[in-house]
Design a protein around this motif. Structure first.
Motif, PDB file in Angstrom:
ATOM      1  N   LYS A 233     -30.923 -22.229   4.048  1.00 55.84           N
ATOM      2  CA  LYS A 233     -31.165 -23.514   4.712  1.00 55.84           C
ATOM      3  C   LYS A 233     -31.237 -23.345   6.236  1.00 55.84           C
ATOM      4  O   LYS A 233     -32.009 -24.024   6.906  1.00 55.84           O
ATOM      5  CB  LYS A 233     -30.070 -24.507   4.336  1.00 55.84           C
ATOM      6  N   ILE A 234     -30.429 -22.446   6.766  1.00 59.80           N
ATOM      7  CA  ILE A 234     -30.464 -22.186   8.204  1.00 59.80           C
ATOM      8  C   ILE A 234     -31.841 -21.678   8.609  1.00 59.80           C
ATOM      9  O   ILE A 234     -32.420 -22.117   9.618  1.00 59.80           O
ATOM     10  CB  ILE A 234     -29.384 -21.171   8.606  1.00 59.80           C
ATOM     11  N   LEU A 235     -32.394 -20.773   7.817  1.00 54.66           N
ATOM     12  CA  LEU A 235     -33.719 -20.231   8.117  1.00 54.66           C
ATOM     13  C   LEU A 235     -34.780 -21.329   8.129  1.00 54.66           C
ATOM     14  O   LEU A 235     -35.667 -21.337   8.992  1.00 54.66           O
ATOM     15  CB  LEU A 235     -34.079 -19.147   7.088  1.00 54.66           C
ATOM     16  N   HIS A 236     -34.680 -22.266   7.188  1.00 59.39           N
ATOM     17  CA  HIS A 236     -35.634 -23.370   7.167  1.00 59.39           C
ATOM     18  C   HIS A 236     -35.460 -24.228   8.416  1.00 59.39           C
ATOM     19  O   HIS A 236     -36.444 -24.640   9.058  1.00 59.39           O
ATOM     20  CB  HIS A 236     -35.457 -24.214   5.913  1.00 59.39           C
ATOM     21  N   ALA A 237     -34.211 -24.499   8.775  1.00 61.04           N
ATOM     22  CA  ALA A 237     -33.938 -25.325   9.958  1.00 61.04           C
ATOM     23  C   ALA A 237     -34.439 -24.674  11.232  1.00 61.04           C
ATOM     24  O   ALA A 237     -34.841 -25.357  12.180  1.00 61.04           O
ATOM     25  CB  ALA A 237     -32.438 -25.587  10.063  1.00 61.04           C
ATOM     26  N   LEU A 238     -34.442 -23.345  11.275  1.00 62.31           N
ATOM     27  CA  LEU A 238     -34.873 -22.621  12.468  1.00 62.31           C
ATOM     28  C   LEU A 238     -36.386 -22.463  12.565  1.00 62.31           C
ATOM     29  O   LEU A 238     -36.933 -22.366  13.670  1.00 62.31           O
ATOM     30  CB  LEU A 238     -34.231 -21.232  12.492  1.00 62.31           C
ATOM     31  N   THR A 239     -37.071 -22.431  11.420  1.00 64.57           N
ATOM     32  CA  THR A 239     -38.488 -22.085  11.422  1.00 64.57           C
ATOM     33  C   THR A 239     -39.411 -23.258  11.132  1.00 64.57           C
ATOM     34  O   THR A 239     -40.611 -23.185  11.424  1.00 64.57           O
ATOM     35  CB  THR A 239     -38.767 -20.965  10.400  1.00 64.57           C
ATOM     36  N   SER A 240     -38.881 -24.336  10.574  1.00 63.24           N
ATOM     37  CA  SER A 240     -39.724 -25.486  10.268  1.00 63.24           C
ATOM     38  C   SER A 240     -40.210 -26.157  11.556  1.00 63.24           C
ATOM     39  O   SER A 240     -39.444 -26.314  12.514  1.00 63.24           O
ATOM     40  CB  SER A 240     -38.947 -26.500   9.426  1.00 63.24           C
ATOM     41  N   ALA A 241     -41.464 -26.567  11.558  1.00 62.03           N
ATOM     42  CA  ALA A 241     -41.988 -27.282  12.720  1.00 62.03           C
ATOM     43  C   ALA A 241     -41.293 -28.615  12.906  1.00 62.03           C
ATOM     44  O   ALA A 241     -41.164 -29.108  14.034  1.00 62.03           O
ATOM     45  CB  ALA A 241     -43.492 -27.489  12.564  1.00 62.03           C
ATOM     46  N   ASN A 242     -40.832 -29.180  11.819  1.00 59.27           N
ATOM     47  CA  ASN A 242     -40.138 -30.473  11.867  1.00 59.27           C
ATOM     48  C   ASN A 242     -38.885 -30.398  10.995  1.00 59.27           C
ATOM     49  O   ASN A 242     -38.869 -30.898   9.863  1.00 59.27           O
ATOM     50  CB  ASN A 242     -41.063 -31.593  11.384  1.00 59.27           C
ATOM     51  N   PRO A 243     -37.819 -29.756  11.482  1.00 59.30           N
ATOM     52  CA  PRO A 243     -36.627 -29.555  10.652  1.00 59.30           C
ATOM     53  C   PRO A 243     -35.960 -30.874  10.287  1.00 59.30           C
ATOM     54  O   PRO A 243     -36.036 -31.856  11.025  1.00 59.30           O
ATOM     55  CB  PRO A 243     -35.709 -28.709  11.547  1.00 59.30           C
ATOM     56  N   LYS A 244     -35.295 -30.889   9.141  1.00 62.60           N
ATOM     57  CA  LYS A 244     -34.563 -32.074   8.709  1.00 62.60           C
ATOM     58  C   LYS A 244     -33.345 -32.285   9.608  1.00 62.60           C
ATOM     59  O   LYS A 244     -32.782 -31.321  10.133  1.00 62.60           O
ATOM     60  CB  LYS A 244     -34.086 -31.909   7.267  1.00 62.60           C
ATOM     61  N   PRO A 245     -32.915 -33.533   9.781  1.00 58.15           N
ATOM     62  CA  PRO A 245     -31.671 -33.765  10.513  1.00 58.15           C
ATOM     63  C   PRO A 245     -30.461 -33.202   9.773  1.00 58.15           C
ATOM     64  O   PRO A 245     -29.497 -32.783  10.404  1.00 58.15           O
ATOM     65  CB  PRO A 245     -31.581 -35.292  10.594  1.00 58.15           C
ATOM     66  N   ARG A 246     -30.539 -33.190   8.420  1.00 60.08           N
ATOM     67  CA  ARG A 246     -29.433 -32.736   7.589  1.00 60.08           C
ATOM     68  C   ARG A 246     -29.947 -31.841   6.460  1.00 60.08           C
ATOM     69  O   ARG A 246     -30.973 -32.122   5.869  1.00 60.08           O
ATOM     70  CB  ARG A 246     -28.709 -33.922   6.934  1.00 60.08           C
ATOM     71  N   TYR A 247     -29.167 -30.798   6.175  1.00 59.27           N
ATOM     72  CA  TYR A 247     -29.448 -29.933   5.040  1.00 59.27           C
ATOM     73  C   TYR A 247     -28.208 -29.870   4.150  1.00 59.27           C
ATOM     74  O   TYR A 247     -27.166 -29.360   4.572  1.00 59.27           O
ATOM     75  CB  TYR A 247     -29.815 -28.524   5.504  1.00 59.27           C
ATOM     76  N   TYR A 248     -28.304 -30.423   2.948  1.00 63.96           N
ATOM     77  CA  TYR A 248     -27.220 -30.311   1.983  1.00 63.96           C
ATOM     78  C   TYR A 248     -27.294 -28.953   1.292  1.00 63.96           C
ATOM     79  O   TYR A 248     -28.382 -28.428   1.026  1.00 63.96           O
ATOM     80  CB  TYR A 248     -27.333 -31.391   0.911  1.00 63.96           C
ATOM     81  N   VAL A 249     -26.112 -28.389   0.996  1.00 66.93           N
ATOM     82  CA  VAL A 249     -26.031 -27.145   0.243  1.00 66.93           C
ATOM     83  C   VAL A 249     -24.975 -27.327  -0.845  1.00 66.93           C
ATOM     84  O   VAL A 249     -23.845 -27.725  -0.529  1.00 66.93           O
ATOM     85  CB  VAL A 249     -25.647 -25.939   1.135  1.00 66.93           C
ATOM     86  N   THR A 250     -25.309 -27.034  -2.064  1.00 72.25           N
ATOM     87  CA  THR A 250     -24.502 -27.126  -3.290  1.00 72.25           C
ATOM     88  C   THR A 250     -24.590 -28.519  -3.921  1.00 72.25           C
ATOM     89  O   THR A 250     -24.763 -29.527  -3.230  1.00 72.25           O
ATOM     90  CB  THR A 250     -23.007 -26.761  -3.119  1.00 72.25           C
ATOM     91  N   THR A 251     -24.431 -28.529  -5.237  1.00 69.47           N
ATOM     92  CA  THR A 251     -24.490 -29.774  -6.018  1.00 69.47           C
ATOM     93  C   THR A 251     -23.471 -30.812  -5.555  1.00 69.47           C
ATOM     94  O   THR A 251     -23.809 -31.996  -5.443  1.00 69.47           O
ATOM     95  CB  THR A 251     -24.301 -29.462  -7.513  1.00 69.47           C
ATOM     96  N   PRO A 252     -22.200 -30.438  -5.288  1.00 67.41           N
ATOM     97  CA  PRO A 252     -21.239 -31.462  -4.850  1.00 67.41           C
ATOM     98  C   PRO A 252     -21.665 -32.202  -3.586  1.00 67.41           C
ATOM     99  O   PRO A 252     -21.383 -33.398  -3.444  1.00 67.41           O
ATOM    100  CB  PRO A 252     -19.952 -30.658  -4.627  1.00 67.41           C
ATOM    101  N   THR A 253     -22.342 -31.526  -2.651  1.00 67.22           N
ATOM    102  CA  THR A 253     -22.773 -32.212  -1.436  1.00 67.22           C
ATOM    103  C   THR A 253     -23.841 -33.249  -1.752  1.00 67.22           C
ATOM    104  O   THR A 253     -23.780 -34.384  -1.264  1.00 67.22           O
ATOM    105  CB  THR A 253     -23.303 -31.205  -0.399  1.00 67.22           C
ATOM    106  N   TYR A 254     -24.817 -32.879  -2.559  1.00 71.21           N
ATOM    107  CA  TYR A 254     -25.836 -33.852  -2.965  1.00 71.21           C
ATOM    108  C   TYR A 254     -25.189 -35.025  -3.700  1.00 71.21           C
ATOM    109  O   TYR A 254     -25.520 -36.200  -3.457  1.00 71.21           O
ATOM    110  CB  TYR A 254     -26.874 -33.182  -3.871  1.00 71.21           C
ATOM    111  N   LEU A 255     -24.256 -34.704  -4.605  1.00 71.44           N
ATOM    112  CA  LEU A 255     -23.612 -35.749  -5.405  1.00 71.44           C
ATOM    113  C   LEU A 255     -22.815 -36.698  -4.520  1.00 71.44           C
ATOM    114  O   LEU A 255     -22.961 -37.931  -4.601  1.00 71.44           O
ATOM    115  CB  LEU A 255     -22.696 -35.113  -6.448  1.00 71.44           C
ATOM    116  N   MET A 256     -21.980 -36.153  -3.643  1.00 71.53           N
ATOM    117  CA  MET A 256     -21.135 -36.997  -2.805  1.00 71.53           C
ATOM    118  C   MET A 256     -21.954 -37.759  -1.761  1.00 71.53           C
ATOM    119  O   MET A 256     -21.625 -38.901  -1.420  1.00 71.53           O
ATOM    120  CB  MET A 256     -20.048 -36.154  -2.125  1.00 71.53           C
TER     121      MET A 256
END
Length: 275
Positions: A233-256
């Motif tokens: 996710k860090i790599l995506h945040a660093l290389t995306s032309a328009n990175p997301k404000p937030r990157y969830y990692v793992t099922t519990p984060t998405y769930l909560m």
């Protein structure tokens, strides 16, 4: 093409260690900082530039960043604020000193380093700052009040910084991992022993259960992922032309993250208590 540069804090193990290796493999010039000199030496032996940065020590922050900038000619493309620790214990048993100590590293030191790096990024006209929060920056969990409070604060500070930086070329991003393979549990033990008087707590009996989990390695948590899941996710945040404000990692984060939006507070409390 000029090699991109990134400073990462808290690289002795876990998320920071994996990020340092993963980003180097992806072609970045990584400055892998650690709090302890022996950990810096270990990373230097692995070929990293490894400045010593203790976020609880303002002089260490200044000297560590100065070392990075001396090596880069005064520029820095990205900062990943990863360093943090936990201090388990019931909120009613947390002395103010315990909170001051954990906030010095998890929030105040991170903030001081970020402010210094923003000056560099403003001058060069670009940059990305990634703050490592947690699922515990979204919801609270028993026995983790000290850590939760720092991550809630980091979330709020980062949200405001992101809004304020909209008129600049600096991107502000949050990474929110759930259970990730790391040494955070083992590293929390000295802080627990320093600050929590379990023998005189009204929750003395409950602490026996907490201690068994804290002191005994019972294997991976449910839904636990390797640290490489965060690095991705860090790599995506660093290389995306328009990175997301937030990157969830793992099922519990998405769930909560979803349950916090959808459920009334009392029902969410019940779900977390049962979980």
């Amino acid at each position: 093409m000029t090699q991109k540069t990134i400073l990462i804090t808290g690289c002795s193990s876990g998320i920071g260690y994996d990020a340092a290796h993963g980003l180097r493999e992806a072609g970045w010039h990584v400055f892998a900082s650690c709090r302890k000199a022996e950990d810096c030496d270990r990373l230097k032996a692995q070929g990293f530039d490894a400045p010593q940065i203790d976020l609880a020590d303002p002089e260490s922050i200044r000297s560590g960043l100065a070392e990075v900038l001396a090596a880069t000619g005064g520029t820095l493309d990205a900062l990943y604020n990863n360093a943090a620790f936990a201090c388990p214990g019931a909120v009613e048993d947390l002395p103010a000193g315990a909170l001051r100590e954990i906030f010095e590293t998890n929030l105040f030191g991170t903030h001081d380093l970020t402010r210094e790096v923003i000056k560099v990024m403003r001058a060069q006209g670009h940059g990305r700052i990634i703050n490592c929060s947690s699922v515990l920056g979204l919801v609270g969990l028993s026995w983790r009040g000290a850590y939760v409070s720092t991550k809630f604060a980091l979330e709020g500070l980062t949200d405001v910084l992101r809004i304020e930086m909209r008129d600049t070329p600096i991107k502000i991003i949050l990474i929110e991992p759930g259970p990730i393979t790391s040494k955070i549990r083992a590293n929390a033990i000295p802080h627990f022993e320093k600050w929590i008087d379990t023998a005189h707590s009204p929750r003395a009996a409950q602490y026996e259960t907490l201690k068994s989990r804290l002191y005994e390695d019972t294997g991976p948590d449910n839904f636990e992922l390797p640290a490489s899941a965060v690095t991705k996710k860090i790599l995506h945040a660093l290389t995306s032309a328009n990175p997301k404000p937030r990157y969830y990692v793992t099922t519990p984060t998405y769930l909560m993250g979803n349950l916090r939006r959808l459920l009334p507070t009392r029902l969410l409390d019940w779900v977390i208590a049962k979980g």
